[in-house]
Design a protein around this motif. Sequence first.
Motif, PDB file in Angstrom:
ATOM      1  N   ASN A   1      36.889  53.976  40.980  1.00  0.00           N
ATOM      2  CA  ASN A   1      36.293  52.644  41.146  1.00  0.00           C
ATOM      3  C   ASN A   1      36.353  51.891  39.821  1.00  0.00           C
ATOM      4  O   ASN A   1      35.518  52.089  38.938  1.00  0.00           O
ATOM      5  CB  ASN A   1      34.863  52.766  41.647  1.00  0.00           C
ATOM      6  N   VAL A   2      37.347  51.056  39.708  1.00  0.00           N
ATOM      7  CA  VAL A   2      37.642  50.371  38.454  1.00  0.00           C
ATOM      8  C   VAL A   2      36.760  49.128  38.291  1.00  0.00           C
ATOM      9  O   VAL A   2      36.426  48.454  39.264  1.00  0.00           O
ATOM     10  CB  VAL A   2      39.132  49.968  38.417  1.00  0.00           C
ATOM     11  N   ARG A   3      36.429  48.845  37.066  1.00  0.00           N
ATOM     12  CA  ARG A   3      35.736  47.607  36.710  1.00  0.00           C
ATOM     13  C   ARG A   3      36.790  46.524  36.453  1.00  0.00           C
ATOM     14  O   ARG A   3      37.746  46.749  35.708  1.00  0.00           O
ATOM     15  CB  ARG A   3      34.909  47.856  35.456  1.00  0.00           C
ATOM     16  N   VAL A   4      36.646  45.383  37.085  1.00  0.00           N
ATOM     17  CA  VAL A   4      37.584  44.274  36.893  1.00  0.00           C
ATOM     18  C   VAL A   4      36.811  43.092  36.336  1.00  0.00           C
ATOM     19  O   VAL A   4      35.896  42.571  36.984  1.00  0.00           O
ATOM     20  CB  VAL A   4      38.281  43.878  38.211  1.00  0.00           C
ATOM     21  N   ILE A   5      37.177  42.675  35.131  1.00  0.00           N
ATOM     22  CA  ILE A   5      36.485  41.575  34.464  1.00  0.00           C
ATOM     23  C   ILE A   5      37.383  40.344  34.480  1.00  0.00           C
ATOM     24  O   ILE A   5      38.505  40.368  33.977  1.00  0.00           O
ATOM     25  CB  ILE A   5      36.122  41.946  33.019  1.00  0.00           C
ATOM     26  N   ASN A   6      36.886  39.273  35.070  1.00  0.00           N
ATOM     27  CA  ASN A   6      37.613  38.009  35.162  1.00  0.00           C
ATOM     28  C   ASN A   6      37.064  37.043  34.126  1.00  0.00           C
ATOM     29  O   ASN A   6      35.900  36.653  34.189  1.00  0.00           O
ATOM     30  CB  ASN A   6      37.438  37.402  36.555  1.00  0.00           C
ATOM     31  N   LEU A   7      37.906  36.652  33.180  1.00  0.00           N
ATOM     32  CA  LEU A   7      37.498  35.715  32.136  1.00  0.00           C
ATOM     33  C   LEU A   7      38.257  34.404  32.294  1.00  0.00           C
ATOM     34  O   LEU A   7      39.489  34.408  32.404  1.00  0.00           O
ATOM     35  CB  LEU A   7      37.796  36.288  30.744  1.00  0.00           C
ATOM     36  N   ASP A   8      37.546  33.292  32.289  1.00  0.00           N
ATOM     37  CA  ASP A   8      38.209  31.993  32.308  1.00  0.00           C
ATOM     38  C   ASP A   8      37.265  30.951  31.709  1.00  0.00           C
ATOM     39  O   ASP A   8      36.041  31.069  31.855  1.00  0.00           O
ATOM     40  CB  ASP A   8      38.599  31.590  33.724  1.00  0.00           C
ATOM     41  N   ASN A   9      37.840  29.956  31.036  1.00  0.00           N
ATOM     42  CA  ASN A   9      36.992  28.915  30.452  1.00  0.00           C
ATOM     43  C   ASN A   9      36.921  27.671  31.320  1.00  0.00           C
ATOM     44  O   ASN A   9      36.361  26.659  30.895  1.00  0.00           O
ATOM     45  CB  ASN A   9      37.460  28.566  29.033  1.00  0.00           C
ATOM     46  N   SER A  10      37.459  27.734  32.538  1.00  0.00           N
ATOM     47  CA  SER A  10      37.288  26.646  33.504  1.00  0.00           C
ATOM     48  C   SER A  10      36.267  27.071  34.554  1.00  0.00           C
ATOM     49  O   SER A  10      36.526  27.979  35.344  1.00  0.00           O
ATOM     50  CB  SER A  10      38.610  26.303  34.194  1.00  0.00           C
ATOM     51  N   PRO A  11      35.114  26.426  34.610  1.00  0.00           N
ATOM     52  CA  PRO A  11      34.116  26.808  35.608  1.00  0.00           C
ATOM     53  C   PRO A  11      34.608  26.597  37.035  1.00  0.00           C
ATOM     54  O   PRO A  11      34.200  27.323  37.943  1.00  0.00           O
ATOM     55  CB  PRO A  11      32.920  25.905  35.290  1.00  0.00           C
ATOM     56  N   PHE A  12      35.503  25.637  37.222  1.00  0.00           N
ATOM     57  CA  PHE A  12      35.980  25.331  38.570  1.00  0.00           C
ATOM     58  C   PHE A  12      36.996  26.368  39.059  1.00  0.00           C
ATOM     59  O   PHE A  12      37.003  26.724  40.232  1.00  0.00           O
ATOM     60  CB  PHE A  12      36.569  23.921  38.597  1.00  0.00           C
ATOM     61  N   MET A  13      37.841  26.849  38.158  1.00  0.00           N
ATOM     62  CA  MET A  13      38.757  27.926  38.525  1.00  0.00           C
ATOM     63  C   MET A  13      37.972  29.209  38.803  1.00  0.00           C
ATOM     64  O   MET A  13      38.227  29.912  39.790  1.00  0.00           O
ATOM     65  CB  MET A  13      39.780  28.161  37.413  1.00  0.00           C
ATOM     66  N   LEU A  14      37.009  29.501  37.953  1.00  0.00           N
ATOM     67  CA  LEU A  14      36.239  30.736  38.105  1.00  0.00           C
ATOM     68  C   LEU A  14      35.410  30.704  39.384  1.00  0.00           C
ATOM     69  O   LEU A  14      35.307  31.702  40.113  1.00  0.00           O
ATOM     70  CB  LEU A  14      35.340  30.927  36.894  1.00  0.00           C
ATOM     71  N   ARG A  15      34.838  29.535  39.695  1.00  0.00           N
ATOM     72  CA  ARG A  15      34.028  29.422  40.904  1.00  0.00           C
ATOM     73  C   ARG A  15      34.893  29.608  42.153  1.00  0.00           C
ATOM     74  O   ARG A  15      34.492  30.277  43.110  1.00  0.00           O
ATOM     75  CB  ARG A  15      33.323  28.061  40.944  1.00  0.00           C
ATOM     76  N   TYR A  16      36.079  29.027  42.136  1.00  0.00           N
ATOM     77  CA  TYR A  16      36.947  29.182  43.308  1.00  0.00           C
ATOM     78  C   TYR A  16      37.491  30.605  43.396  1.00  0.00           C
ATOM     79  O   TYR A  16      37.723  31.121  44.491  1.00  0.00           O
ATOM     80  CB  TYR A  16      38.101  28.172  43.283  1.00  0.00           C
ATOM     81  N   ASN A  17      37.681  31.252  42.267  1.00  0.00           N
ATOM     82  CA  ASN A  17      38.051  32.665  42.237  1.00  0.00           C
ATOM     83  C   ASN A  17      37.006  33.481  43.010  1.00  0.00           C
ATOM     84  O   ASN A  17      37.347  34.294  43.890  1.00  0.00           O
ATOM     85  CB  ASN A  17      38.126  33.113  40.769  1.00  0.00           C
ATOM     86  N   LYS A  18      35.737  33.272  42.715  1.00  0.00           N
ATOM     87  CA  LYS A  18      34.649  33.986  43.402  1.00  0.00           C
ATOM     88  C   LYS A  18      34.635  33.654  44.895  1.00  0.00           C
ATOM     89  O   LYS A  18      34.405  34.534  45.740  1.00  0.00           O
ATOM     90  CB  LYS A  18      33.314  33.621  42.774  1.00  0.00           C
ATOM     91  N   PHE A  19      34.868  32.398  45.208  1.00  0.00           N
ATOM     92  CA  PHE A  19      34.878  31.942  46.592  1.00  0.00           C
ATOM     93  C   PHE A  19      35.999  32.627  47.383  1.00  0.00           C
ATOM     94  O   PHE A  19      35.786  33.120  48.506  1.00  0.00           O
ATOM     95  CB  PHE A  19      35.053  30.425  46.595  1.00  0.00           C
ATOM     96  N   LEU A  20      37.192  32.698  46.814  1.00  0.00           N
ATOM     97  CA  LEU A  20      38.306  33.395  47.466  1.00  0.00           C
ATOM     98  C   LEU A  20      38.027  34.892  47.600  1.00  0.00           C
ATOM     99  O   LEU A  20      38.354  35.500  48.623  1.00  0.00           O
ATOM    100  CB  LEU A  20      39.599  33.185  46.671  1.00  0.00           C
ATOM    101  N   TRP A  21      37.424  35.470  46.558  1.00  0.00           N
ATOM    102  CA  TRP A  21      37.175  36.915  46.580  1.00  0.00           C
ATOM    103  C   TRP A  21      36.195  37.294  47.690  1.00  0.00           C
ATOM    104  O   TRP A  21      36.324  38.355  48.308  1.00  0.00           O
ATOM    105  CB  TRP A  21      36.654  37.374  45.224  1.00  0.00           C
ATOM    106  N   THR A  22      35.235  36.432  47.971  1.00  0.00           N
ATOM    107  CA  THR A  22      34.313  36.685  49.077  1.00  0.00           C
ATOM    108  C   THR A  22      35.071  36.781  50.396  1.00  0.00           C
ATOM    109  O   THR A  22      34.814  37.662  51.227  1.00  0.00           O
ATOM    110  CB  THR A  22      33.261  35.559  49.163  1.00  0.00           C
ATOM    111  N   GLY A  23      36.019  35.867  50.601  1.00  0.00           N
ATOM    112  CA  GLY A  23      36.845  35.920  51.806  1.00  0.00           C
ATOM    113  C   GLY A  23      37.741  37.143  51.847  1.00  0.00           C
ATOM    114  O   GLY A  23      37.948  37.739  52.906  1.00  0.00           O
ATOM    115  N   PHE A  24      38.257  37.527  50.691  1.00  0.00           N
ATOM    116  CA  PHE A  24      39.110  38.717  50.605  1.00  0.00           C
ATOM    117  C   PHE A  24      38.329  39.968  51.023  1.00  0.00           C
ATOM    118  O   PHE A  24      38.798  40.774  51.834  1.00  0.00           O
ATOM    119  CB  PHE A  24      39.631  38.865  49.178  1.00  0.00           C
TER     120      PHE A  24
END
Length: 334
Positions: free
Chosen positions: A127-150
């Motif tokens: 069970n790997v830890r995956v850390i997502n780093l980004d300095n755009s709040p809008f990209m990061l927020r949509y990343n989380k939104f897509l991951w929920t659907g995934f």
Amino acid sequence: MTDVENWLKEQKDTLESIVASRGREAFEYFRGFSHHEYEISACNEEFFQLSRGGDVYYDRYSVGWLYSTWYHLRRVNGLIKPLLSEWKSSEIKPDCVVDLGCGTGATLWAMGLICSAMKLSGNEMKNVRVINLDNSPFMLRYNKFLWTGFCATYPEAKDLHVEFSLRSWNTQKPLKVKDSWCFANYLFDAESDWEFLCDEFSRVAKKTNPSRLFLRSSIQKKRTIDRVAQFLVSNGYTSHPEEEQLFYHGPVHKIWNFRKEISRESKINLSGKPDWEPNRTGEYSLILRREAEQSDLKIDGFSIGRKPNEEISNISLNDKQKKIARYRPSPFPY
């Protein structure tokens, strides 16, 4: 072809459905903004700059949504096979995957697919830890939104320990992990001082010392990537060109249909046909390996794309800009 690869090859339509479905849900929220058509049209125009080696203004609230309808699955497709191949061949698996400039989460999706494929085919996977780093709040927020659907479609991927961190490249807050692999996919800004960027990124890589470092960008950035790789090779890494290996080919039909629906319903012209494969100019990617797999990662005080002492805080806004900058509720449904 193994059971894992066979399963992965069958996921094409499902992946398209997730992105299209989440895209429709987000767009319905965008409709609540009176200027949403202008916002999306302006962002779409900026995305044409990417194909010319340019970059996008990542502080538009529609940027993650629009990016996902054109680039996201293309980026996922380019990562799955190299990541799977490296995972199989590495004797010691990483405890942590760090995605520098994660965007909408292509690396996370590739990890999620491999995790799901392994578990469903009866193979063990830590069970790997995956850390997502980004300095755009809008990209990061949509990343989380897509991951929920995934994860709703692939519940096995919930076994990954996923973190999202909004960080600028010159953050002073340290991040510590062990046995890491790092990804820098399309990280390099065309507007930056590339010599400074190479030196700065090389310094960070030397300091963090991941056992694997994946570098990927458009072919226009080849010189930059080669310079970074040259420095890393001189510091104990070996460089390996990554051949184009894709599971999926052809148009992304469900997202293409979704984009056409948006164009018919609004004044937004989302022309073009999204594809699973890289654009004509192609991609360039390298894998850097260090066999000393035990390493500590500490990211602190580094800057990509902006010199550390550059002053950006004393900026005067006119009345119109101040009005636009006022706080508004998140347009995303979570």
